[in-house]
Design a protein around this motif. Structure first.
Motif, short mmCIF file in Angstrom:
data_model
loop_
_atom_site.label_atom_id
_atom_site.label_comp_id
_atom_site.label_asym_id
_atom_site.label_seq_id
_atom_site.Cartn_x
_atom_site.Cartn_y
_atom_site.Cartn_z
N GLU A 58 0.81 -1.21 0.00
CA GLU A 58 0.00 0.00 0.00
C GLU A 58 0.85 1.26 0.00
N ILE A 59 1.94 1.26 0.75
CA ILE A 59 2.76 2.48 0.84
C ILE A 59 3.38 2.83 -0.51
N PRO A 60 4.12 1.92 -1.16
CA PRO A 60 4.67 2.28 -2.48
C PRO A 60 3.59 2.55 -3.51
N LEU A 61 2.45 1.86 -3.44
CA LEU A 61 1.36 2.10 -4.38
C LEU A 61 0.82 3.52 -4.22
N ASN A 62 0.63 3.95 -2.98
CA ASN A 62 0.14 5.31 -2.73
C ASN A 62 1.17 6.36 -3.11
N ILE A 63 2.44 6.05 -2.92
CA ILE A 63 3.50 6.99 -3.29
C ILE A 63 3.51 7.20 -4.80
N GLN A 64 3.45 6.09 -5.56
CA GLN A 64 3.47 6.22 -7.01
C GLN A 64 2.23 6.94 -7.54
N THR A 65 1.07 6.58 -7.04
CA THR A 65 -0.16 7.20 -7.57
C THR A 65 -0.29 8.66 -7.15
N LYS A 66 0.19 9.01 -5.97
CA LYS A 66 0.17 10.42 -5.57
C LYS A 66 1.08 11.25 -6.47
N LEU A 67 2.27 10.71 -6.75
CA LEU A 67 3.19 11.41 -7.64
C LEU A 67 2.59 11.52 -9.04
N LEU A 68 1.93 10.47 -9.50
CA LEU A 68 1.30 10.50 -10.81
C LEU A 68 0.25 11.61 -10.89
N ARG A 69 -0.53 11.75 -9.83
CA ARG A 69 -1.54 12.81 -9.83
C ARG A 69 -0.90 14.19 -9.77
N ASP A 70 0.08 14.36 -8.87
CA ASP A 70 0.75 15.66 -8.75
C ASP A 70 1.48 16.03 -10.04
N TYR A 71 2.01 15.03 -10.70
CA TYR A 71 2.76 15.22 -11.95
C TYR A 71 1.88 15.84 -13.04
N ASN A 72 0.58 15.59 -12.95
CA ASN A 72 -0.35 16.05 -13.99
C ASN A 72 -1.27 17.18 -13.55
N LEU A 73 -1.19 17.59 -12.29
CA LEU A 73 -2.09 18.60 -11.77
C LEU A 73 -1.68 19.98 -12.29
N ARG A 74 -2.25 20.38 -13.42
CA ARG A 74 -1.87 21.62 -14.07
C ARG A 74 -3.03 22.12 -14.92
N ASP A 75 -3.10 23.44 -15.11
CA ASP A 75 -4.10 24.00 -16.00
C ASP A 75 -3.47 24.56 -17.27
N SER A 76 -2.16 24.39 -17.39
CA SER A 76 -1.45 24.77 -18.61
C SER A 76 -0.12 24.04 -18.63
N ASN A 77 0.40 23.81 -19.83
CA ASN A 77 1.75 23.25 -19.95
C ASN A 77 2.74 24.39 -19.82
N SER A 78 3.48 24.40 -18.73
CA SER A 78 4.38 25.52 -18.47
C SER A 78 5.60 25.02 -17.71
N LEU A 79 6.50 25.95 -17.40
CA LEU A 79 7.71 25.63 -16.63
C LEU A 79 7.59 26.04 -15.17
N GLU A 80 6.36 26.28 -14.72
CA GLU A 80 6.15 26.56 -13.31
C GLU A 80 6.41 25.30 -12.48
N LEU A 81 6.91 25.49 -11.26
CA LEU A 81 7.14 24.35 -10.39
C LEU A 81 5.80 23.73 -9.99
N GLY A 82 5.72 22.41 -10.08
CA GLY A 82 4.51 21.72 -9.66
C GLY A 82 4.63 21.22 -8.23
N ARG A 83 3.70 20.37 -7.85
CA ARG A 83 3.66 19.86 -6.47
C ARG A 83 4.47 18.58 -6.29
N GLU A 84 4.92 17.99 -7.38
CA GLU A 84 5.48 16.65 -7.27
C GLU A 84 6.79 16.61 -6.48
N ASN A 85 6.91 15.51 -5.72
CA ASN A 85 8.12 15.24 -4.93
C ASN A 85 8.59 13.84 -5.30
N TYR A 86 9.75 13.75 -5.91
CA TYR A 86 10.24 12.48 -6.45
C TYR A 86 11.01 11.63 -5.43
#
Length: 388
Positions: free
Chosen positions: A322-350
């Motif tokens: 559950e822990i690695p599964l939640n880590i991967q899926t949270k990063l996947l969501r943060d990786y895409n949480l955007r309203d435009s394609n830009s070079l602004e820093l996102g929320r993702e933590n790798y």
């Protein structure tokens, strides 16, 4: 119903995803039926097809490996000489030339609207639903790709699976083929193929992980995004399109044919990809991944990401990771949480993603096996046509 001939229509907009899917479907059906089927692919333009196959030419009609590739312009000029196939695939709801469609309504049997891939649950109700078109003979059905058994699945082609096995059994050969300057050291290798994005947080994590890292950057948008960061940090250009800083090497890769790209993503350790076709290839490698989904208005793409995450978790929750599964899926969501394609820093933590890399690898391997076994679009599509 016997498949005597197959016509596939594709309207390319601004990327390689649409033609990538169509090109793959055409090749796979040709490999199944060989000389017993005639396959034609109709394209609105050739700009994106030419790089995918180096034998392709900028002409209205050509034949490659037994498949005919025809432009809409050529079809329009020669419509009187064309008879429609008995099976037609309309990729992603594209427009079919009216003159062709009028003939098809009287002469063809089956028209399949092959839609975009989605993990949303509503597609299960629409999959294989008929769409009336007012024709006496020709009937049209929706075919909805997805991540569950009762959807159309994803393209699991034997050509890719054979290539994957070949690379796995001969990894050193393919390292030497694509990355000869890495063959003398043990590198932790990843690919990036994305839309515009600020990858500074990713580079910072790799610079601190204590490994020899190599990041292979593909596509103009990815490379332009990384170049801006390289100018701000102390990376040194050690050769053409190759840069180093500490324990991190970054290589800008040339454009690869579809088959070459498949070899590369199977030889590395992880893949960050974009679009639909590359995403499915990344899933089938069984390696850890991130998916940069195509941006949609009002952030509609997040519904698709959330839908995939739900399907992904449904399959993998039984592994008690559950822990690695939640880590991967949270990063996947943060990786895409955007309203435009830009070079602004996102929320993702790798950082946690790479700390849990080995367990995430167990999950992605298990998921690739599930997709291959339960969600084979080519098999599903072929069976639907044969039973029609």
């Amino acid at each position: 119903m016997e498949i005597k001939s197959l016509d596939i229509f594709c309207e390319i907009i601004d990327n390689f995803g649409d033609i990538g899917v169509v090109y793959r479907v055409a090749k796979e059906f040709k490999s199944i039926y060989n000389e017993n089927i005639e396959i034609r692919v109709f394209l609105n333009r050739l700009d994106e097809f030419l790089p995918l196959n180096k034998r392709a030419k900028n002409v209205g009609y050509q034949k490659i490996d037994g498949i005919e590739y025809i432009t809409n312009e050529y079809l329009a000029k020669n419509i009187c000489t064309f008879s429609p196939a008995n099976v037609i695939i309309e990729a992603f709801g594209c427009n079919i030339l009216e003159g062709y469609l009028n003939k098809a309504k009287d002469e063809s049997s089956l028209l399949i609207n092959l839609e975009y891939l989605s993990g949303e649950s509503w597609i299960e109700e629409v999959h294989l639903m008929e769409s009336p078109i007012g024709a006496k003979k020709l009937r049209k059905y929706f075919f909805m790709p997805g991540f569950k058994e009762n959807t159309g699945g994803v393209i699991v082609d034997k050509l890719f699976l054979n290539r994957k096995l070949e690379v796995q059994n001969n990894k050193s050969i393919y390292i030497e083929k694509y990355l000869p300057d890495l063959s003398d050291r043990d590198y932790f290798i990843g690919t990036i193929f994305s839309y515009e994005k600020n990858f500074l947080p990713l580079l910072n994590v790799l610079l601190k992980n204590g490994k020899n890292n190599c990041l292979l950057v593909l596509g103009q948008k990815s490379q332009d995004s990384i170049k801006i960061i390289l100018e701000k940090l102390d990376f040194v250009e050690v050769s053409k399109d190759s840069y180093e800083m500490g324990n991190l090497k970054i290589k800008f890769m040339p454009f690869l044919e579809q088959e070459e790209y498949e070899e590369l993503i199977n030889v590395v350790d992880y893949n960050f990809v974009r679009g639909e076709d590359s995403f499915v290839r990344a899933l089938l490698t069984g390696k850890p991944f991130m998916w940069h989904i195509y941006l949609q208005e009002e952030m509609a793409h997040m519904d698709k990401i959330d839908g995939f995450i739900e399907r992904y978790k449904e399959v993998l929750e039984e592994f008690n990771l559950e822990i690695p599964l939640n880590i991967q899926t949270k990063l996947l969501r943060d990786y895409n949480l955007r309203d435009s394609n830009s070079l602004e820093l996102g929320r993702e933590n790798y950082e946690e993603f790479f700390k849990e890399f080995e367990q995430i690898s167990q999950l992605t391997k298990a998921y690739s096996e599930y997709i291959e076994l339960k969600c084979n679009l080519i098999d599903k599509l072929n069976r639907f046509i044969l039973k029609y």
